[in-house]
Write a protein that holds these residues in place. Structure first.
Motif, PDB file in Angstrom:
ATOM      1  N   ALA A  81       0.837  -1.195   0.000  1.00  0.00           N
ATOM      2  CA  ALA A  81       0.000   0.000   0.000  1.00  0.00           C
ATOM      3  C   ALA A  81       0.871   1.243   0.000  1.00  0.00           C
ATOM      4  CB  ALA A  81      -0.920  -0.001   1.214  1.00  0.00           C
ATOM      5  N   PHE A  82       0.427   2.251  -0.756  1.00  0.00           N
ATOM      6  CA  PHE A  82       1.132   3.530  -0.811  1.00  0.00           C
ATOM      7  C   PHE A  82       0.129   4.618  -1.151  1.00  0.00           C
ATOM      8  CE2 PHE A  82       3.499   6.830  -3.172  1.00  0.00           C
ATOM      9  CZ  PHE A  82       4.458   7.166  -2.229  1.00  0.00           C
ATOM     10  N   TYR A  83       0.020   5.599  -0.303  1.00  0.00           N
ATOM     11  CA  TYR A  83      -0.863   6.753  -0.503  1.00  0.00           C
ATOM     12  C   TYR A  83      -2.295   6.315  -0.844  1.00  0.00           C
ATOM     13  CZ  TYR A  83      -1.138  11.839  -0.944  1.00  0.00           C
ATOM     14  OH  TYR A  83      -1.404  13.177  -0.719  1.00  0.00           O
ATOM     15  N   GLY A  84      -2.736   5.282  -0.143  1.00  0.00           N
ATOM     16  CA  GLY A  84      -4.116   4.843  -0.286  1.00  0.00           C
ATOM     17  C   GLY A  84      -4.397   3.909  -1.441  1.00  0.00           C
ATOM     18  N   ASP A  95      10.177  -1.642  -2.364  1.00  0.00           N
ATOM     19  CA  ASP A  95       8.877  -1.457  -1.732  1.00  0.00           C
ATOM     20  C   ASP A  95       8.616   0.035  -1.563  1.00  0.00           C
ATOM     21  OD1 ASP A  95       8.278  -4.106  -1.419  1.00  0.00           O
ATOM     22  OD2 ASP A  95       7.894  -3.956   0.725  1.00  0.00           O
ATOM     23  N   PRO A  96       7.438   0.509  -1.901  1.00  0.00           N
ATOM     24  CA  PRO A  96       7.098   1.897  -1.553  1.00  0.00           C
ATOM     25  C   PRO A  96       7.169   2.093  -0.040  1.00  0.00           C
ATOM     26  CG  PRO A  96       5.508   0.984  -3.098  1.00  0.00           C
ATOM     27  CD  PRO A  96       6.353  -0.159  -2.633  1.00  0.00           C
ATOM     28  N   ARG A  97       7.796   3.173   0.383  1.00  0.00           N
ATOM     29  CA  ARG A  97       7.945   3.464   1.807  1.00  0.00           C
ATOM     30  C   ARG A  97       7.014   4.598   2.229  1.00  0.00           C
ATOM     31  NH1 ARG A  97      11.937  -0.141   0.010  1.00  0.00           N
ATOM     32  NH2 ARG A  97      13.471  -0.533   1.656  1.00  0.00           N
ATOM     33  N   GLU A 101       5.853   9.303   0.880  1.00  0.00           N
ATOM     34  CA  GLU A 101       4.619  10.073   0.745  1.00  0.00           C
ATOM     35  C   GLU A 101       4.867  11.562   1.002  1.00  0.00           C
ATOM     36  OE1 GLU A 101       1.494   8.293   3.028  1.00  0.00           O
ATOM     37  OE2 GLU A 101       1.461   6.466   1.790  1.00  0.00           O
ATOM     38  N   ILE A 102       5.957  11.893   1.713  1.00  0.00           N
ATOM     39  CA  ILE A 102       6.316  13.305   1.902  1.00  0.00           C
ATOM     40  C   ILE A 102       6.596  13.949   0.541  1.00  0.00           C
ATOM     41  CG2 ILE A 102       7.932  14.907   2.986  1.00  0.00           C
ATOM     42  CD1 ILE A 102       6.160  13.427   4.967  1.00  0.00           C
ATOM     43  N   LEU A 103       7.304  13.232  -0.336  1.00  0.00           N
ATOM     44  CA  LEU A 103       7.571  13.753  -1.682  1.00  0.00           C
ATOM     45  C   LEU A 103       6.261  14.010  -2.420  1.00  0.00           C
ATOM     46  CD1 LEU A 103      10.259  12.459  -4.165  1.00  0.00           C
ATOM     47  CD2 LEU A 103       7.958  12.958  -4.930  1.00  0.00           C
ATOM     48  N   ILE A 104       5.319  13.090  -2.285  1.00  0.00           N
ATOM     49  CA  ILE A 104       4.016  13.258  -2.937  1.00  0.00           C
ATOM     50  C   ILE A 104       3.335  14.531  -2.434  1.00  0.00           C
ATOM     51  CG2 ILE A 104       1.720  12.266  -3.264  1.00  0.00           C
ATOM     52  CD1 ILE A 104       3.867  10.694  -4.720  1.00  0.00           C
ATOM     53  N   THR A 128       0.895   7.713  -8.512  1.00  0.00           N
ATOM     54  CA  THR A 128       0.156   8.412  -7.463  1.00  0.00           C
ATOM     55  C   THR A 128      -0.072   9.866  -7.843  1.00  0.00           C
ATOM     56  OG1 THR A 128       0.995   6.955  -5.727  1.00  0.00           O
ATOM     57  CG2 THR A 128       0.202   9.127  -5.040  1.00  0.00           C
ATOM     58  N   LEU A 129       0.971  10.504  -8.370  1.00  0.00           N
ATOM     59  CA  LEU A 129       0.820  11.905  -8.776  1.00  0.00           C
ATOM     60  C   LEU A 129      -0.200  12.052  -9.897  1.00  0.00           C
ATOM     61  CD1 LEU A 129       4.546  13.097  -8.661  1.00  0.00           C
ATOM     62  CD2 LEU A 129       2.709  13.656  -7.057  1.00  0.00           C
TER      63      LEU A 129
END
Length: 281
Positions: A81-84, A95-97, A101-104, A128-129
């Motif tokens: 899971a990453f950013y929902g 793996d997405p960390r 999500e701070i960068l997003i 995600t973006l």
């Protein structure tokens, strides 16, 4: 002969993982059992009193053995899971960390129409973006062909294939023109730091995406050298960094002529993102 319940096999698995020294054994065992039983992890408690099938018990036992050998849970269940959103992952991508999500969040502070993600890996940043900015289009580049295939699968799964192009190339090689946002989470772990990584990372994630086999700054030097010429006036360059690299990466950005350079901390107060802007007309 009656079948064991979910509670019984779960308790056995937790003991097995604890004996193997696996951190957060109860959480991992629950996630794996939920995967095997085809339910959301949050709903696992509802089915724990029920017997598990012979097939479920065998599959669960096999996955627990692999987890005891420190293979990441994400590799066992095939997603992270990453950013929902869920992203396909395997041994070819990081793996997405959560800290990424701070960068997003930083990137979404201003609108953009186009984005390039350098070293896209699973595509989690790029996709995600794009999902959060429905009118934008983007390109993800990665030197690993296997990583590109994972990113393409994730684009398909998220319905973003028409707005995301995945290129098997190194950084900005072959990219022409200018764009208003370039992002990257490049390999930033120094060669000296590799032995300190957990077995889940050191033994199962691609070293190509983890380290430059040098001081951890090689990729930032290349990005600072090449990215500014691909930024439209007012465009932004945003990168994730290791917690000790803020000042050095910010210096590279300033030396490359970027303005408004700043360092953004993560929720633990550690330097996590550096952003710089191309001079506006």
């Amino acid at each position: 002969m009656s079948r064991p319940t979910g509670s019984v096999v779960l308790a056995q698995a937790v003991r097995q993982l604890n004996d193997a020294g696996v951190p957060d054994a109860p959480r991992d065992a629950r996630r794996i059992l939920a995967h095997v039983c085809g339910v959301e992890a949050g709903r696992l408690t509802l089915i724990l009193p029920d017997p598990v099938t012979e097939d479920q018990e065998a599959r669960f036992a096999a996955l627990i053995l692999r987890r005891a050998a420190r293979e990441p849970v994400s590799h066992l269940i095939g997603r992270r899971a990453f950013y929902g959103r869920d992203f396909k992952v395997n041994r070819h991508v990081l793996d997405p960390r959560p800290e990424t999500e701070i960068l997003i969040e930083v990137a979404l502070q201003e609108p953009f129409h186009g984005v390039i993600d350098l070293g896209t890996g699973s595509g989690c940043i790029l996709l995600t973006l794009l999902a959060e900015m429905p009118d934008a289009q983007g390109v993800g580049t990665d030197i690993s062909k296997d990583a590109c295939l994972v990113a393409e699968d994730n684009a398909d799964a998220l319905g973003l294939s028409e707005r995301a192009v995945i290129l098997n190339t190194s950084w900005l090689n072959g990219i022409e023109g200018q764009i208003d946002l370039i992002v990257s989470n490049p390999p930033y772990i120094s060669a000296d730091e590799m032995d300190g990584l957990s077995p889940e990372v050191l033994d199962y994630e691609p070293h190509l995406a983890l380290t430059d086999n040098a001081d951890g700054l090689t990729c930032y030097r290349e990005i600072a050298r090449t990215a500014p010429q691909h930024l439209a006036p007012g465009g932004r360059l945003i990168v994730e960094i290791g917690p000790s690299q803020g000042a050095e990466v910010a210096g590279l950005f300033r030396a490359a002529g970027l303005t408004g350079v700043r360092i953004v901390s993560d929720l633990d107060g550690r330097d996590r993102v550096v952003i710089g802007c191309q001079t506006a007309d």
